[in-house]
Design a protein around this motif. Structure first.
Motif, PDB file in Angstrom:
ATOM      1  N   LEU A   1     141.488 -25.158  15.775  1.00 10.80           N
ATOM      2  CA  LEU A   1     141.922 -23.830  16.213  1.00 10.80           C
ATOM      3  C   LEU A   1     142.727 -23.142  15.110  1.00 10.80           C
ATOM      4  O   LEU A   1     142.555 -21.945  14.841  1.00 10.80           O
ATOM      5  CB  LEU A   1     142.758 -23.959  17.478  1.00 10.80           C
ATOM      6  CG  LEU A   1     143.057 -22.654  18.199  1.00 10.80           C
ATOM      7  CD1 LEU A   1     141.775 -22.007  18.657  1.00 10.80           C
ATOM      8  CD2 LEU A   1     143.979 -22.892  19.383  1.00 10.80           C
ATOM      9  N   LEU A   2     143.589 -23.905  14.441  1.00 10.08           N
ATOM     10  CA  LEU A   2     144.397 -23.321  13.369  1.00 10.08           C
ATOM     11  C   LEU A   2     143.516 -22.863  12.213  1.00 10.08           C
ATOM     12  O   LEU A   2     143.754 -21.816  11.603  1.00 10.08           O
ATOM     13  CB  LEU A   2     145.430 -24.323  12.864  1.00 10.08           C
ATOM     14  CG  LEU A   2     146.574 -24.655  13.829  1.00 10.08           C
ATOM     15  CD1 LEU A   2     147.562 -25.602  13.182  1.00 10.08           C
ATOM     16  CD2 LEU A   2     147.289 -23.386  14.270  1.00 10.08           C
ATOM     17  N   VAL A   3     142.488 -23.654  11.920  1.00  7.55           N
ATOM     18  CA  VAL A   3     141.572 -23.262  10.844  1.00  7.55           C
ATOM     19  C   VAL A   3     140.928 -21.915  11.164  1.00  7.55           C
ATOM     20  O   VAL A   3     140.889 -21.006  10.334  1.00  7.55           O
ATOM     21  CB  VAL A   3     140.481 -24.333  10.661  1.00  7.55           C
ATOM     22  CG1 VAL A   3     139.441 -23.855   9.673  1.00  7.55           C
ATOM     23  CG2 VAL A   3     141.092 -25.639  10.210  1.00  7.55           C
TER      24      VAL A   3
ATOM     25  N   SER B   1     140.550 -25.038   4.481  1.00  5.15           N
ATOM     26  CA  SER B   1     139.396 -25.936   4.388  1.00  5.15           C
ATOM     27  C   SER B   1     139.826 -27.391   4.539  1.00  5.15           C
ATOM     28  O   SER B   1     139.148 -28.175   5.202  1.00  5.15           O
ATOM     29  CB  SER B   1     138.710 -25.760   3.038  1.00  5.15           C
ATOM     30  OG  SER B   1     138.256 -24.445   2.905  1.00  5.15           O
ATOM     31  N   SER B   2     140.954 -27.735   3.911  1.00  4.91           N
ATOM     32  CA  SER B   2     141.418 -29.117   4.030  1.00  4.91           C
ATOM     33  C   SER B   2     141.719 -29.449   5.483  1.00  4.91           C
ATOM     34  O   SER B   2     141.355 -30.529   5.978  1.00  4.91           O
ATOM     35  CB  SER B   2     142.682 -29.342   3.207  1.00  4.91           C
ATOM     36  OG  SER B   2     142.564 -28.708   1.974  1.00  4.91           O
ATOM     37  N   LEU B   3     142.375 -28.519   6.170  1.00  2.00           N
ATOM     38  CA  LEU B   3     142.667 -28.752   7.591  1.00  2.00           C
ATOM     39  C   LEU B   3     141.374 -28.924   8.375  1.00  2.00           C
ATOM     40  O   LEU B   3     141.269 -29.757   9.270  1.00  2.00           O
ATOM     41  CB  LEU B   3     143.449 -27.573   8.174  1.00  2.00           C
ATOM     42  CG  LEU B   3     144.860 -27.363   7.669  1.00  2.00           C
ATOM     43  CD1 LEU B   3     145.525 -26.257   8.474  1.00  2.00           C
ATOM     44  CD2 LEU B   3     145.648 -28.646   7.801  1.00  2.00           C
ATOM     45  N   PHE B   4     140.392 -28.101   8.022  1.00  2.00           N
ATOM     46  CA  PHE B   4     139.095 -28.181   8.692  1.00  2.00           C
ATOM     47  C   PHE B   4     138.532 -29.597   8.544  1.00  2.00           C
ATOM     48  O   PHE B   4     138.096 -30.223   9.518  1.00  2.00           O
ATOM     49  CB  PHE B   4     138.149 -27.151   8.069  1.00  2.00           C
ATOM     50  CG  PHE B   4     137.003 -26.731   8.949  1.00  2.00           C
ATOM     51  CD1 PHE B   4     136.682 -27.421  10.106  1.00  2.00           C
ATOM     52  CD2 PHE B   4     136.217 -25.627   8.614  1.00  2.00           C
ATOM     53  CE1 PHE B   4     135.624 -27.024  10.916  1.00  2.00           C
ATOM     54  CE2 PHE B   4     135.159 -25.227   9.412  1.00  2.00           C
ATOM     55  CZ  PHE B   4     134.861 -25.933  10.552  1.00  2.00           C
ATOM     56  N   LEU B   5     138.574 -30.110   7.297  1.00  2.00           N
ATOM     57  CA  LEU B   5     138.043 -31.452   7.055  1.00  2.00           C
ATOM     58  C   LEU B   5     138.802 -32.489   7.858  1.00  2.00           C
ATOM     59  O   LEU B   5     138.204 -33.383   8.462  1.00  2.00           O
ATOM     60  CB  LEU B   5     138.147 -31.784   5.565  1.00  2.00           C
ATOM     61  CG  LEU B   5     136.951 -31.390   4.719  1.00  2.00           C
ATOM     62  CD1 LEU B   5     137.144 -31.889   3.305  1.00  2.00           C
ATOM     63  CD2 LEU B   5     135.678 -31.996   5.313  1.00  2.00           C
ATOM     64  N   ILE B   6     140.138 -32.378   7.858  1.00  2.00           N
ATOM     65  CA  ILE B   6     140.926 -33.358   8.602  1.00  2.00           C
ATOM     66  C   ILE B   6     140.578 -33.271  10.092  1.00  2.00           C
ATOM     67  O   ILE B   6     140.399 -34.284  10.773  1.00  2.00           O
ATOM     68  CB  ILE B   6     142.436 -33.116   8.375  1.00  2.00           C
ATOM     69  CG1 ILE B   6     142.762 -33.290   6.886  1.00  2.00           C
ATOM     70  CG2 ILE B   6     143.260 -34.083   9.208  1.00  2.00           C
ATOM     71  CD1 ILE B   6     144.174 -32.878   6.528  1.00  2.00           C
TER      72      ILE B   6
ATOM     73  N   ALA C   1     134.052 -18.521  15.646  1.00  2.00           N
ATOM     74  CA  ALA C   1     134.203 -19.971  15.691  1.00  2.00           C
ATOM     75  C   ALA C   1     135.145 -20.371  16.826  1.00  2.00           C
ATOM     76  O   ALA C   1     134.934 -21.389  17.488  1.00  2.00           O
ATOM     77  CB  ALA C   1     134.715 -20.479  14.346  1.00  2.00           C
ATOM     78  N   THR C   2     136.171 -19.546  17.045  1.00  2.42           N
ATOM     79  CA  THR C   2     137.088 -19.830  18.152  1.00  2.42           C
ATOM     80  C   THR C   2     136.336 -19.818  19.483  1.00  2.42           C
ATOM     81  O   THR C   2     136.552 -20.670  20.351  1.00  2.42           O
ATOM     82  CB  THR C   2     138.206 -18.772  18.185  1.00  2.42           C
ATOM     83  OG1 THR C   2     138.796 -18.707  16.897  1.00  2.42           O
ATOM     84  CG2 THR C   2     139.263 -19.130  19.208  1.00  2.42           C
ATOM     85  N   LEU C   3     135.437 -18.849  19.610  1.00  2.00           N
ATOM     86  CA  LEU C   3     134.636 -18.766  20.835  1.00  2.00           C
ATOM     87  C   LEU C   3     133.791 -20.015  21.023  1.00  2.00           C
ATOM     88  O   LEU C   3     133.713 -20.571  22.117  1.00  2.00           O
ATOM     89  CB  LEU C   3     133.703 -17.562  20.749  1.00  2.00           C
ATOM     90  CG  LEU C   3     134.164 -16.258  21.361  1.00  2.00           C
ATOM     91  CD1 LEU C   3     133.127 -15.190  21.120  1.00  2.00           C
ATOM     92  CD2 LEU C   3     134.401 -16.434  22.853  1.00  2.00           C
TER      93      LEU C   3
ATOM     94  N   ILE D   1     154.861 -21.772   5.849  1.00  2.00           N
ATOM     95  CA  ILE D   1     154.718 -21.365   7.251  1.00  2.00           C
ATOM     96  C   ILE D   1     153.476 -21.996   7.862  1.00  2.00           C
ATOM     97  O   ILE D   1     153.504 -22.511   8.981  1.00  2.00           O
ATOM     98  CB  ILE D   1     154.672 -19.827   7.346  1.00  2.00           C
ATOM     99  CG1 ILE D   1     156.036 -19.257   6.979  1.00  2.00           C
ATOM    100  CG2 ILE D   1     154.264 -19.382   8.747  1.00  2.00           C
ATOM    101  CD1 ILE D   1     156.065 -17.749   6.876  1.00  2.00           C
ATOM    102  N   ALA D   2     152.390 -21.992   7.084  1.00  2.00           N
ATOM    103  CA  ALA D   2     151.146 -22.567   7.609  1.00  2.00           C
ATOM    104  C   ALA D   2     151.364 -24.039   7.975  1.00  2.00           C
ATOM    105  O   ALA D   2     150.962 -24.493   9.053  1.00  2.00           O
ATOM    106  CB  ALA D   2     150.029 -22.427   6.592  1.00  2.00           C
ATOM    107  N   LEU D   3     152.015 -24.765   7.077  1.00  3.41           N
ATOM    108  CA  LEU D   3     152.213 -26.191   7.356  1.00  3.41           C
ATOM    109  C   LEU D   3     153.195 -26.398   8.501  1.00  3.41           C
ATOM    110  O   LEU D   3     153.029 -27.308   9.319  1.00  3.41           O
ATOM    111  CB  LEU D   3     152.711 -26.911   6.096  1.00  3.41           C
ATOM    112  CG  LEU D   3     151.672 -27.008   4.978  1.00  3.41           C
ATOM    113  CD1 LEU D   3     152.179 -27.891   3.853  1.00  3.41           C
ATOM    114  CD2 LEU D   3     150.355 -27.548   5.502  1.00  3.41           C
TER     115      LEU D   3
END
Lengths: 930, 496
Positions: free
Chosen positions: B214-216, B169-174, B255-257, A566-568
């Motif tokens: 935002l997703l992170v 975390s991976s998404l954050f890095l990307i 963080a969103t703010l 779901i996340a992906l």
């Protein structure tokens, strides 16, 4: 100020039982009731002022941004209710003292009762609509506690929850309604809102606000179709029923309609909604009351009916009707509270409330009989009692509204009221004595009969001299409702031409006829199917609980793969949406030519990745294939001129692969196939699309020029001059962004601690420990656990590796290397000892505690950073200088090197602690035994 | 530039290793470090507030100028979060000492201190990559705390927690790589300026990066459907740890703010927040509230209440209006304290009853606990007279949109029904089995619980004093010019 004290007194009283837990019931009641009495006296002192048309106020800001202020105002309507709440409150406190038995928890009961009293008083005194809301919900909450007071009774618990659900829901709707109202009026001050009739009724939001507010009022005052909770609330101890569910709380909705009458009433919507609901409630309540077998049930439904009557009067919207409503509030409170208390006496003394098991009590309980007789006759509307007066006023008003059927229905309601009132007298007290009462009935002590007796005296006195007794207060409060007072006139005789007289007579005839036909009517009643609000509601609540359970279980099934899928999927969808809804220009940066070597690496990478997909169930093979990917990435870093990254990646790769191999030793060698094929395809597609998406993103980034110069340019220019090192990567790591590194080494240290703590848990007695102890090595796979050649070579390599580590560390600031890589290299050297010579052998030769290494490392790094404070510089400010120590060449000393030492120690400690933890598993599984 | 600003990070970062280095075998000393350190952090945070009210304060790490080095920026919002965190941590710490939770596994106090280091670091940093680093610190420390005390279910849930968040975390890095690839900077204020000045052709990629970030933060804040990690984690974590985690979801909101106010230009934020956050927030509230109504165990109920509260928070954040933001901040403080309170009470119920199961009655629990639960339930459901009600009213009043009103009021109703059901079963039904309650709450634990309740009472009574400060914060966020100026950035594109 006095007003604030009045509002606070019940709450202070609520504290008494907790503050004086040792006090006996009598003194405790006295102490608590003295707070109510004081409040009553203080309110009474203001009567002259209110009568003269003033309204004492108290104001204190609370949350101005919200329009919430602690504003109290004592006008006629508030005065009437305050006197009722406090006066009847005093009687109830006395009554409760004698009503509850020894094993009931008296102290909490008093607290709840006083909390309720405070909340109710707050409602009527509030001059701020939001403050009123707060007290409003507080009455729901305290009523919840009081209904559920007998915790062991399922009816009590269910009744409490139902009351909370219904009144709470209404309260929530009312929040919305009140907010709309205050937004239309531009103020949340009630006295201000009341001046804005025209604006409010002209607003397009008038109808929504009206409906939402009425939802709150109707639920609270048990109006059809929300009336079903009130009879269920009768599971509460009788003092509660008398106080909350007849005299006060259920009148809160009516109070609110009266309070907002000037701005909300007078429209057709108001008329149909309010008068309609009131009339229906009056009829349904009266009809059901007539057939109740439970004494309290009869009273509960009659309360519903009378509340309907008052609502009906308010709904009519005329001034005279409003006066009648106010007057009936007083009358109903007096006779109904008295009746409830009397019902409690019957229950208390005869041991049952079932009317079918009672009868003939008039001789056994003469005092109680007298009380019930008078109060019931008043409820029936028999002259000259007070119930007669307000009923006549109601009929008079009903006769004057069109359509004429309303008058007819009102008469019918009055007739039913006569019927159940007479039934109460006839079936409980008249008739022959019985031999089968659960208890031998007798009149109680004065503690129980005196409070209702006082109310009955009021019933008679108001009946005989209405103007002298209540003219003033009815005048004042009706004046507060309608905005103009002074012309209240209550009398017994309106002349023969008054329709009310004839309607009254018809009602008596109807009532007597109904009572005489009771057995036949009862059979008819029991034969008709009845929609049970209670059951429908229970199904609704039970159903929604089950539904939410099902929805929750469906969404949160605990499957990790699905959660990640779901996340992906969300990532893909959101990313695609984001990309496709904004302009995009492809990059212009020319790509580098692809050379043969790079191409080969790329092919190997792809092949290894696909091979992992194919063989991922064989864990060892998958691990080795993963390491191939890691190696190619390291090589790619080297190829793209990033030797530091390459070195780091390489060493990290080695350490992780080795650690995972050691860990795999204790795990199954293959992953079982769990998911069905279609799910594989779905997950595979999402994974592939995500991978391609990220690839495309990176491609897009690598093929374009940055619009601005990057901060890296600054780092390149200043590494040597300001950072004292030529290896920019290292200077970034220990200086420009040393703070990041400080955080990251902490992460490594924590990770090692967590591994240690986790393994410690596994080693404590439990299933994991048992499994470990029964683990046997795979002798077939490895004949010799510690091959001699491996042992010899690794031991010889150890000093060499340590030296390499020192070398890499030292050259780090200027050449590829540094504390991080050095820590990993040294760590690998030790790792090899574990693998070659065994856990036990290595462990016993390591003297330094790994925790200490981590602690020392982070501490050194942190203290180095903090050292800068001594020079007034920020955390982690570095300093470097050149020194010459003969016979050596001039060399550089930098605080950054000290920081890097911290990094080195932490990394080494973390790797060591991780291995040592796994070693503990190995030793427990009996490595030493072989 | 005062060094006080860095202390909320450095102090626990030093006390943690000291505990490891010198007090491994001295549990009493470990407790002293944990308690003393947390108390000191509260004092520090309180001392930082007046500094922050002078306007955003910059702290250049290593004395490197922004955007080339890392900077901390202490503004009112950061100071507020520091105070909230430290206060909550102190209450939790006292509770832990009272119940002996720290003795149920290794390294509790070191991990606790590192957790605080991570939280404080995340609140203070003015650098996007550094935010990632501190996300890692708090993630790994929280994982350690989460599996503290062991047990098969807890460890299994721990694995799910850490795996899911590592994906985050991976998404954050990307995401960071993408914004860096577009703008060449990592400083938050600098990012905001550069993104605003990017050419049109870069918009699509920028927006992708914004969505990634935002997703992170949504994962951290447990926004549906990225909340799936939360229920099990919070329900199975040790009670006091779950209580501390009440502030972890707020890191996501925080963080969103920052993302919305500093890093992204207004237009992008409005589109993103309005399109993504608003509906997801409403869904979160409803899913959380349904979970509360349907929960079969008190711990899960508390966990879903945490989800629901984040729904309300995200609804508020999505509006991008100073009045709504101020209301949301008020509600956020409330829900942090109330959520923690509910988790601590849940822990007491579990201890005294040997189970938190909500399907069967067991002998009654002490009346004190019942009273505490009643208060916690009122706070959680947002009923009067506690701050939750004021918070919700503030949000409703400043956000008069009917879907929002319906959702928030419906959510409150479901929460109320669910909590009334469990309260009735836990504290009333037992009297069918036995007449007298058994067991009692340890004194220190009771102290911690009462302290949390008093903090809610104070938040309610002094709403009139607290709210203006929050309005100021919201105003600063809405117009972050002072924040940007404090960074003292070189003119765009110019060399220093």
């Amino acid at each position: 100020m006095t007003l604030a004290l009045v509002a606070a007194l019940p709450f202070l009283g609520a504290l008494m039982p907790a503050l004086f837990p040792r006090l006996g019931r009598g003194p405790l009641t006295l102490l608590t009731a003295s707070f109510t009495a004081l409040a009553l006296i203080l309110v009474a002192r203001d009567i002259p002022a209110v009568m003269s048309g003033q309204a004492p106020t108290y104001a204190q800001d609370w949350l101005p941004a919200l329009g919430l202020s602690f504003t109290l105002r004592l006008d006629g309507l508030a005065l009437l209710f305050a006197l009722l709440i406090l006066g009847i409150g005093l009687l109830i406190l006395t009554y409760a003292r004698f009503y509850l038995c020894e094993k009931d928890a008296f102290a909490p009961f008093l607290t709840y009762l006083m909390l309720f009293q405070g909340a109710m008083l707050g409602i009527v005194l509030s001059d701020n609509i939001l403050l009123l809301l707060i007290f409003w919900e507080l009455t729901s909450l305290s009523s919840f506690l009081l209904i559920g007071f007998w915790k062991h009774l399922p009816e009590g618990r269910q009744g409490a929850r139902m009351a909370l659900a219904v009144t709470g829901t209404g309260g929530l709707a009312m929040i919305a309604g009140m907010l709309i109202l205050s937004q239309i009026a531009g103020s949340s001050q009630i006295s201000v809102i009341l001046t804005k009739t025209a604006e409010i009724q002209a607003s397009p939001l008038y109808l929504p606000a009206l409906i939402l507010i009425l939802l709150g009022a109707f639920t609270k005052s048990a109006q059809f179709p929300f009336h079903f909770w009130l009879p269920q609330a009768m599971a509460a101890p009788t003092p509660v029923s008398a106080y909350l569910h007849s005299a006060t709380m259920v009148k809160a909705g009516i109070f609110l309609m009266a309070r907002l009458w000037p701005v909300l009433s007078g429209t057709p919507e108001w008329f149909w909604l309010v008068a309609g609901a009131g009339l229906i409630t009056m009829l349904i309540g009266a009809k059901v009351a007539f057939f109740q077998h439970d004494l309290k049930g009869l009273l509960a439904y009659s309360t519903v009916s009378h509340l309907g009557l008052i609502t009906f009067l308010l709904g009519l919207g005329s001034k005279a009707a409003a006066i009648a409503a106010v007057f009936h509030i007083v009358n109903h409170a007096t006779f109904k509270a008295a009746l409830f208390m009397a019902a409690g006496i019957v229950d208390h003394e005869a041991g049952t409330r079932d009317i079918r098991r009672l009868g003939g009590l008039r001789r056994l309980m003469p005092v109680t009989f007298a009380l019930v007789l008078i109060a019931s006759l008043s409820m029936a509307g028999v002259p000259p009692l007070n119930g007669f007066l307000s009923k006549e006023m109601m009929l008079e008003e009903a006769a004057h509204v069109s359509p004429w059927v309303i008058g007819l229905l009102a008469t019918l309601g009055a007739g039913l009221s006569v019927a159940y009132s007479l039934r109460l007298i006839a079936h409980v007290f008249l008739g022959p004595d019985r031999a089968d009462y659960p208890h031998p009935p007798h009149d109680p002590g004065p503690g129980l009969w005196l409070p209702p007796a006082l109310l009955v005296v009021l019933v008679v006195l108001i009946g005989l001299a209405p103007m002298a007794m209540t003219g003033w207060i009815v005048n004042a409060s009706a004046g507060a409702v309608t905005g103009q007072g002074g012309d209240v006139h209550i009398s017994h005789w309106h002349g023969l031409h008054s329709p009310a007289l004839w309607m009254s007579l018809a009602a008596f005839g109807l009532g007597l006829m109904a009572l005489s036909l009771f057995p036949r009517l009862l059979a008819l009643w029991e034969g008709t199917p009845k929609p049970q609000g209670k059951r429908i509601f229970a199904h609704l609540i039970g159903g929604s609980a089950r539904l939410s359970q099902a929805i929750t279980a469906l969404i949160h099934n605990g499957a990790q793969t699905r959660a990640l899928m779901i996340a992906l999927a969300v990532l893909l969808a959101a990313g695609t949406w984001a990309f496709s809804t904004a302009p995009h220009l492809p990059g212009t940066r020319p790509p580098l030519p692809s050379e043969g070597l790079a191409l080969v690496g790329w092919l190997v990478l792809i092949t290894a990745s696909f091979a992992i997909l194919r063989f991922h169930r064989q864990r060892l093979l998958a691990l080795i294939l993963t390491s191939v990917v890691g190696l190619i990435v390291s090589a790619a870093f080297a190829y793209l001129s990033a030797p530091d990254l390459a070195l780091t990646q390489l060493t990290v790769e080695v350490v992780t692969v080795l650690l995972m191999m050691l860990a795999l030793n204790f795990l199954p060698k293959a992953t079982p196939r769990e998911d069905p094929i279609p799910r594989h395809i779905r997950d595979g597609a999402i994974a592939a699309l995500t991978g391609l998406g990220v690839g495309a993103l990176i491609y897009a980034l690598m093929t374009r020029q940055m619009a601005f110069p990057s901060i890296a340019e600054y780092h390149l220019e200043n590494a040597k001059t300001l950072g004292g090192g030529t290896n920019v990567v290292n200077v970034i790591l220990v200086d420009f962004r040393g703070y990041d590194t400080f955080g990251e080494i902490t992460v490594m240290g924590i990770a090692a601690l967590v591994i240690y703590a986790l393994i410690d848990q596994l080693l404590s007695p439990g299933p994991a420990n048992d499994r470990l102890q029964s683990l046997r090595p795979h002798e077939g796979d490895a004949g010799d656990r510690h091959p001699l050649l491996f042992v010899t070579v690794t031991r010889a390599l150890l000093p060499l590796a340590l030296l390499t580590g020192v070398f890499i560390f030292l050259r780090g600031h200027n050449m590829p290397g540094g504390g991080f890589i050095a820590g990993l290299v040294v760590g690998i050297a030790f790792l090899m000892q574990y693998m070659a010579s065994g856990f036990g052998w290595t462990q016993s030769r390591l003297r330094i505690d790994h925790h200490a290494l981590i602690g020392a490392g982070v501490l050194i790094a942190g203290l180095t950073g903090a050292g800068a404070w001594a020079w007034g510089l920020p955390f982690l400010t570095s300093h470097f200088g050149y020194v010459t120590l003969p016979p050596l060449d001039k060399f550089e000393l930098a605080t950054a090197a000290l920081f890097d030492l911290g990094v080195f120690l932490t990394v080494l400690g973390a790797v060591q602690l991780a291995i040592a933890s796994i070693a503990r598993l190995g030793i427990r599984s009996g490595e030493g035994r072989i | 530039m005062t060094h006080l600003i860095i202390l909320p990070v450095v102090l626990p970062a030093l006390l943690g290793p000291i505990t490891l280095l010198f007090f491994r075998a001295h549990p009493a000393a470990q407790r002293a470090m944990g308690l003393g350190g947390t108390a000191a952090l509260l004092a520090l945070a309180l001392a930082l507030w007046p500094i922050a009210t002078d306007g955003p304060q910059l702290y250049r790490l290593g004395d490197w100028p922004a955007p080339f080095g890392i900077v901390l920026v202490l503004d009112r919002l950061a100071a507020l979060m520091l105070i909230l965190t430290a206060f909550l941590a102190l209450a939790v710490q006292i509770y832990v000492l009272g119940t002996g939770w720290d003795r149920k596994g290794r390294h509790f106090h070191a991990l606790f201190l590192f957790q605080l280091m991570g939280l404080n670091g995340a609140f203070l940093t003015g650098d996007a990559f550094n935010l990632f680093v501190f996300f890692e610190v708090l993630l790994i420390a929280s994982y350690g705390l989460m599996v503290h005390g062991g047990g098969t279910n807890r460890i299994r849930a721990g694995v799910q927690y850490v795996t899911y968040n590592l994906v985050g975390s991976s998404l954050f890095l990307i995401g960071l790589a993408t914004v860096y690839g577009m703008t060449g900077t990592l400083n938050m204020a600098d990012l905001g300026q550069r993104i605003a000045a990017l050419p049109d052709g870069d918009m699509a990629l920028t927006r992708v990066a914004a969505v990634l970030l935002l997703l992170v933060f949504a994962i951290k804040g447990a926004l549906v459907p990225l909340h799936l990690w939360l229920p099990n984690t919070y329900a199975l974590a040790p009670g006091p740890v779950a209580a501390l985690f009440a502030v972890m979801t707020k890191v996501g909101a925080y963080a969103t703010l920052r993302l919305g106010s500093v890093m992204l230009p207004k237009g992008t934020t409005e589109l993103l927040f309005g399109t993504l956050l608003a509906p997801a927030g409403m869904l979160t509230l409803i899913i959380g509230a349904l979970g509360v109504l349907g929960a079969k165990g008190l711990a899960r109920q508390a966990a879903f209440a945490a989800v629901a509260s984040m729904g309300t928070v995200f609804i508020g954040l999505s509006a991008l209006d100073p009045a709504v933001t101020a209301a949301t901040l008020y509600y956020m403080i409330h829900s942090t304290l109330a959520g923690a309170l509910l988790f601590l009470i849940t822990d007491q119920v579990q201890t005294l009853r040997n189970s938190d199961d909500l399907t069967q009655a067991r002998p009654p629990l002490p009346g004190t606990l019942a009273a505490l639960f009643f208060v916690a339930a009122i706070a959680t459901a947002g009923m009067p007279p506690l701050s939750g009600f004021l918070g919700k009213l503030l949000i409703l009043q400043s956000l008069p949109v009917w879907p929002v009103w319906t959702t928030i009021l419906l959510g409150s109703l479901l929460l109320m029904l669910g909590l009334a059901r469990s309260g009735s079963l836990l504290f009333w039904k037992g009297y069918e089995i036995a007449a007298q309650p058994t067991g009692q709450i340890p004194p220190l634990a009771r102290f911690a619980l009462v302290a949390l309740i008093l903090s809610l009472v104070a938040l309610t009574l002094f709403a009139g004093q607290i709210h203006p400060a929050l309005q100021q914060i919201a105003q600063d966020l809405h117009d972050p010019i002072a924040y940007v100026q404090a960074n003292d950035l070189p003119a765009m594109g110019a060399k220093p």
